[in-house]
Design a protein around this motif. Structure first.
Motif, PDB file in Angstrom:
ATOM      1  N   TYR A 107      -1.204  -5.408   2.422  1.00  0.00           N
ATOM      2  CA  TYR A 107       0.054  -5.237   1.694  1.00  0.00           C
ATOM      3  C   TYR A 107       0.702  -6.571   1.367  1.00  0.00           C
ATOM      4  O   TYR A 107       1.733  -6.613   0.717  1.00  0.00           O
ATOM      5  N   THR A 108       0.141  -7.672   1.820  1.00  0.00           N
ATOM      6  CA  THR A 108       0.742  -8.986   1.556  1.00  0.00           C
ATOM      7  C   THR A 108       0.186  -9.566   0.263  1.00  0.00           C
ATOM      8  O   THR A 108      -0.914  -9.211  -0.189  1.00  0.00           O
ATOM      9  N   ASP A 109       0.960 -10.499  -0.333  1.00  0.00           N
ATOM     10  CA  ASP A 109       0.523 -11.167  -1.548  1.00  0.00           C
ATOM     11  C   ASP A 109      -0.249 -12.438  -1.184  1.00  0.00           C
ATOM     12  O   ASP A 109      -0.572 -12.657  -0.002  1.00  0.00           O
ATOM     13  N   ARG A 110      -0.495 -13.287  -2.169  1.00  0.00           N
ATOM     14  CA  ARG A 110      -1.298 -14.482  -1.935  1.00  0.00           C
ATOM     15  C   ARG A 110      -0.608 -15.474  -0.999  1.00  0.00           C
ATOM     16  O   ARG A 110      -1.257 -16.304  -0.387  1.00  0.00           O
ATOM     17  N   GLU A 111       0.722 -15.380  -0.935  1.00  0.00           N
ATOM     18  CA  GLU A 111       1.452 -16.267  -0.041  1.00  0.00           C
ATOM     19  C   GLU A 111       1.640 -15.652   1.348  1.00  0.00           C
ATOM     20  O   GLU A 111       2.306 -16.214   2.212  1.00  0.00           O
ATOM     21  N   GLY A 112       1.099 -14.460   1.567  1.00  0.00           N
ATOM     22  CA  GLY A 112       1.245 -13.806   2.861  1.00  0.00           C
ATOM     23  C   GLY A 112       2.527 -13.023   3.022  1.00  0.00           C
ATOM     24  O   GLY A 112       2.861 -12.606   4.126  1.00  0.00           O
ATOM     25  N   MET A 113       3.266 -12.797   1.911  1.00  0.00           N
ATOM     26  CA  MET A 113       4.512 -12.054   1.958  1.00  0.00           C
ATOM     27  C   MET A 113       4.254 -10.584   1.596  1.00  0.00           C
ATOM     28  O   MET A 113       3.426 -10.285   0.729  1.00  0.00           O
ATOM     29  N   LEU A 114       4.970  -9.685   2.262  1.00  0.00           N
ATOM     30  CA  LEU A 114       4.801  -8.269   2.003  1.00  0.00           C
ATOM     31  C   LEU A 114       5.252  -7.901   0.600  1.00  0.00           C
ATOM     32  O   LEU A 114       6.279  -8.393   0.119  1.00  0.00           O
ATOM     33  N   GLN A 115       4.492  -7.010  -0.015  1.00  0.00           N
ATOM     34  CA  GLN A 115       4.894  -6.488  -1.320  1.00  0.00           C
ATOM     35  C   GLN A 115       5.770  -5.245  -1.168  1.00  0.00           C
ATOM     36  O   GLN A 115       6.535  -4.911  -2.076  1.00  0.00           O
ATOM     37  N   ALA A 116       5.671  -4.557  -0.035  1.00  0.00           N
ATOM     38  CA  ALA A 116       6.462  -3.351   0.202  1.00  0.00           C
ATOM     39  C   ALA A 116       6.502  -3.057   1.698  1.00  0.00           C
ATOM     40  O   ALA A 116       5.548  -3.342   2.422  1.00  0.00           O
ATOM     41  N   VAL A 117       7.632  -2.483   2.137  1.00  0.00           N
ATOM     42  CA  VAL A 117       7.765  -1.988   3.512  1.00  0.00           C
ATOM     43  C   VAL A 117       7.829  -0.463   3.433  1.00  0.00           C
ATOM     44  O   VAL A 117       8.654   0.087   2.704  1.00  0.00           O
ATOM     45  N   THR A 118       6.951   0.218   4.153  1.00  0.00           N
ATOM     46  CA  THR A 118       6.887   1.675   4.098  1.00  0.00           C
ATOM     47  C   THR A 118       7.289   2.282   5.449  1.00  0.00           C
ATOM     48  O   THR A 118       7.274   1.609   6.483  1.00  0.00           O
ATOM     49  N   ALA A 119       7.623   3.567   5.414  1.00  0.00           N
ATOM     50  CA  ALA A 119       7.977   4.275   6.641  1.00  0.00           C
ATOM     51  C   ALA A 119       6.798   4.322   7.598  1.00  0.00           C
ATOM     52  O   ALA A 119       6.954   4.191   8.822  1.00  0.00           O
TER      53      ALA A 119
END
Length: 911
Positions: A727-739
């Motif tokens: 779920y992370t992008d190329r920089e290692g950041m999340l694209q979405a937080v899910t339940a």
């Protein structure tokens, strides 16, 4: 002596309880007490027989005659007897009775020595008196046949009733017992009393079929087995009949001894002889209940002559006159007493009730607990000898007076209630005059330290809570200065020291009124009306958190001055009582109020189980003396400094980033800090720390843990759980937080996460994200606006307590598609996408800092591949050529606006 246990134990249980009813069996004397909750009479009877036949003898075995609350069956293992473990392991109290099912009349001989069995002669007198009383209630008051029993030492009559467990019922039952005790008083020849203490709902009764064991078993005063004598009719006594008995002697009961001496008693025989010519002919009769009785040949009130009318005088001097004919209004069950009607009819004049001449009536004495006169506080104090005075402070000195003259007349100090033994009941903590006189006055700082030292010896709380407690104690002494007052609430389970803290704090407050949640709400209200002090309510948890309970309504109104509680008399809907609920209140409970309005009125402290070994398990013998001394110091302090405290001079907190609710609750505390040289600064420090403490507490809650986990994941401060690294992008950041992601992190279910996050302000959206190079849809948790982000951050974000409430920007992957369209970000308007501002130097501006049409200078789009940045939607606007899109920086990410599916989306790459 005792013989075999008879089968009537089971018979008695079946007569006294209904199928499925929960009842308590209790064994007392000798200690320790044993008890058990049952709903199985057969099992109970077997256990009782075993106990009663045990060696050594178990003591006296009793039964709660009224049905217990069904939940008590689950208190400990049901249908068996248990030993009381400690003082918190209590037996049934009055509030735990579901309904009143029995009127319990206990007749026993007065004995100078208590706790011993009766002689055979004494027991015989009690049984004879019971038969006399039974016949009177049946023949003249319309009662059905009662269940009759030999208690072993006396006699019992139990009448079936059907009343709710409320204050009106308690007053009615009490009135009946008091009336019967007055009508059939103990005499020298027959010293048998009607026990008036059996009126409370949780009253226990002898378990018939078991042995009554009082004192030692001797030939003169033997232990005897109790027996059922008659099962009774089982018919319910009409409420009208109960009222008829209670009203019959109500006036004579309420009279003081002096008034009784002045009472003009009527000798019935003499009166009948004097007025024989104005009455129908009559014949004297003999009946055990009456000292003199006549039967009229015709009804004096116009009834059918076939129904005999009578008039009789009871041993107490009271006179009963009735007719058995319905047509004259004097017959039927619960028929009224017609004696006053008969006198007025024969004598031709109005007869004063209670037969006391108006000129002989004592004038009403008006009492008051405290108030303000000519700008000075006055309140009730007492001496060790039991005298009451008003204390005030005039011309630099303490003064004490027996009365005060107020605009509406002369008032006296409010006295404590008196017990049946003639002793004062310490239901209110009143300052002692001697302690006030021995106190030389104290400076505010020294008083603060003195209170802290005293409380620290007996309770264990955090330093911030201790400061709030002391401020609240001082506020109670000046509560007449404020128009709103919060409640101090101790919240915690058994074993946390909640009750100890409640007692220690309440003991130092202004005129503390000792009550509990098990007391009737009307009783609490009435005592508060007398004293207007500090209401202390322990065990305030209500059944199922009932938001409609009178006590909840009372608490909700009592937060502000002049919000009166109006109560209608159920027996007479035309009559209303008005109560003033405004006062300081200290409340102890195990669970928060389910009513949000009530929760919004409390300053809450949640004590933790102490590890201090120096705290006394039991309060020392000199504790009361310490409290009395400190109460005298506080009383003098309040009188001396009353004029210095201005109720409208609270600390101005408009420049502080403090929640409005915390400000509203805490501001009244600030008035007492006017007395301290550095009071305002002390209060500011306190209120900031209180705000931080509240956020820390919320952050530790279930909702707070979910919110902080979501933010930490979104910011990259926490690693995604196993299975969500894609779920992370190329920089290692999340694209979405899910339940599901949060559920995996927190060890719970997605359903529970969704429900909790919805309460915080999150919604579920379906954005496209890139997972493994493929575009997929995620059920992402999003915030709809910056306002929602700030609200949630204020309540739950741990970092706010460290940064002094400096709110950071919302992580982009938590922003909903309308995040930038409302709230503090404003709305992007017009029918073109964001444009750039012309300029020579590149300018990078965050959208949260921009005006709705502000953007940045043009930057080449080449090599701007950022990868995986979550989209942000803006208001729908007409499409424009792609080459008009400009690179901007949004929350630290470079990208551009693109129009897709009728909406503007912020992305990091050109397709």
């Amino acid at each position: 002596m005792t013989g075999e246990a008879p089968p009537e134990i089971l018979q008695a249980l079946r007569l006294l309880t209904e199928p499925g009813q929960v009842f308590e069996i209790r064994i007392i004397n000798p200690a320790p007490v044993r008890y058990g909750y049952y709903n199985d009479p057969e099992k109970a009877s077997k256990d009782i027989e075993i106990l009663d036949a045990g060696s050594p003898a178990p003591g006296a075995i009793y039964l709660t005659i009224n049905p217990c609350h069904p939940d008590l069956l689950h208190k400990r293992e049901p249908n068996r007897i248990h030993m009381v473990r400690d003082r918190t392991d209590t037996t049934t109290n009055d509030a735990q009775i579901a309904r009143r099912r029995w009127l319990y009349i206990d007749l026993d001989v007065e004995r100078e020595v208590q706790g011993i069995s009766s002689t055979d002669a004494e027991k015989k007198m009690a049984l004879e008196k019971a038969r006399e009383l039974r016949d009177f209630l049946k023949e003249d008051m319309g009662f059905p046949d009662p269940l009759e029993a030999d208690s072993g030492n006396g006699a019992h009559l139990l009448y079936r009733i059907d009343l709710p467990n409320d204050e009106k019922s308690s007053e009615l039952v009490s009135g009946v017992l008091n009336a019967l005790n007055q009508a059939f008083p103990a005499t020298k020849d027959c010293p048998v009393n009607v026990d008036t203490t059996t009126a409370n709902p949780a009253r226990i009764c002898k378990m018939y079929g078991t042995v009554a064991r009082k004192g030692i078993n001797s030939p003169e005063r033997p232990h005897r087995r109790s027996h059922l004598l008659s099962p009774g009719s089982g018919e319910v006594v009409p409420v009208a009949s109960l009222k008829a008995v209670a009203d019959l002697f109500r006036e004579s009961i309420s009279q003081s001894p002096k008034e009784k001496k002045k009472r003009k008693s009527v000798d019935l025989k003499t009166w009948l002889d004097e007025h024989r010519d104005k009455l129908p002919t009559f014949t004297e009769r003999s009946r055990p209940a009456y000292t003199y009785l006549v039967i009229f040949d015709d009804c004096p009130w116009g009834g059918d002559k076939s129904h005999k009318a009578f008039v009789g005088q009871l041993p107490s001097g009271a006179i009963v006159a009735k007719c058995h004919d319905y047509s004259c209004g004097g017959a039927g069950k619960g028929a009224p007493n017609r004696w006053h009607d008969l006198r007025e009819q024969v004598e031709g004049k109005k007869i004063p009730k209670g037969e006391i001449e108006a000129k002989e009536k004592k004038p009403e004495v008006k009492c008051r607990a405290w108030g303000e006169l000519a700008g000075q506080l006055f309140f009730t104090v007492r001496t060790r000898a039991g005298q009451y005075f008003f204390a005030s402070f005039k011309d630099g000195a303490l003064t004490f007076s027996e009365t005060l003259t107020l605009p509406y007349g002369v008032v006296h100090p409010q006295p404590l209630p008196i017990s049946r033994d003639g002793e004062s009941i310490p239901i209110v903590g009143i300052p002692l005059r001697e302690n006030m006189e021995s106190s030389n006055g104290i400076a505010p700082e020294a008083l603060f330290i003195t209170l802290k030292d005293h409380l620290t010896r007996y309770i264990d709380v955090k330093s911030l809570d201790m400061e709030m407690i002391i401020h609240y104690i001082l506020l109670t002494w000046f509560q007449g200065k404020v128009s709103t007052i919060p409640y101090l609430r101790l919240l915690g389970d058994t074993g946390k020291g909640k009750s100890r803290i409640l007692d220690a704090v309440a003991d130092l407050c202004f005129l503390p009124i000792i009550a509990s949640g098990q007391s009737t709400s009307s009783g609490i209200m009435r005592y508060k009306e007398l004293w207007h002090g500090t209401l202390r309510i322990d065990e305030a948890d209500l059944k199922d958190g009932d938001t409609t309970h009178e006590l909840i309504k009372y608490l909700n109104l009592g937060f502000e001055r002049n919000r009166f509680f109006i109560k209608t008399d159920k027996m007479d809907p035309k009559q209303q009582e008005i109560f003033d609920p405004f006062c300081a209140k200290i409340i102890g409970m195990r669970q928060p109020f389910t009513d949000n309005a009530t929760e919004g009125r409390v300053l809450s402290i949640s004590p933790e189980e102490t590890t201090r070994v120096d705290l006394p398990v039991l309060l020392p013998v000199n504790y009361s003396d310490e409290v009395d001394r400190l109460r005298g110091v506080l009383a003098r302090f309040a009188l001396e400094h009353w004029h210095e405290v201005k109720g409208d001079k609270m600390v101005d907190l408009s420049d502080e980033e403090i929640e409005a609710r915390i400000k509203q609750l805490a501001l009244p505390l600030s008035i007492v800090l006017q007395l301290f040289p550095d009071g305002e600064e002390r209060f500011r420090i306190y209120i900031r720390e209180r705000q931080m403490e509240v956020i820390r507490t919320r952050a530790a809650s279930w909702e707070g843990q979910l919110f902080n986990t979501a933010v930490d994941l979104a910011l990259g401060d926490a690693d995604p759980p196993e299975g969500y690294s894609g779920y992370t992008d190329r920089e290692g950041m999340l694209q979405a937080v899910t339940a599901a992601m949060l559920a995996k992190s927190m060890g719970t279910s997605p359903k529970d996460v969704n429900q909790a996050m919805k309460g915080i302000g999150f919604v579920v959206e379906m954005p496209h994200i890139i997972i493994g190079g493929q575009r997929k849809t995620a059920r992402a948790l999003k915030l709809e606006s910056e306002k929602r982000w700030i609200e949630a951050s204020k309540r739950y974000r741990i970092e706010q307590t460290e940064k002094g409430l400096a709110f950071s920007s919302c992580p982009s992957c938590l922003m909903g598609k309308h995040f930038g369209t409302h709230g503090t970000l404003g709305t992007l308007q017009g029918d073109t996408p964001p444009t750039t501002k012309n300029g020579d130097d590149p300018l990078s501006t965050k959208l949260s800092d921009m005006t709705p049409v502000q953007c940045v200078p043009s930057v080449p789009l080449d090599d701007q591949s950022m990868g995986g940045l979550s989209p942000l939607c803006v208001p729908s606007v007409p499409s424009v050529p792609l080459d008009q899109a400009e690179v901007v920086e949004y929350h630290g990410r470079k990208g551009y606006w693109r129009f897709i599916d009728d909406q503007w989306i912020f992305e990091q790459n050109r397709p």
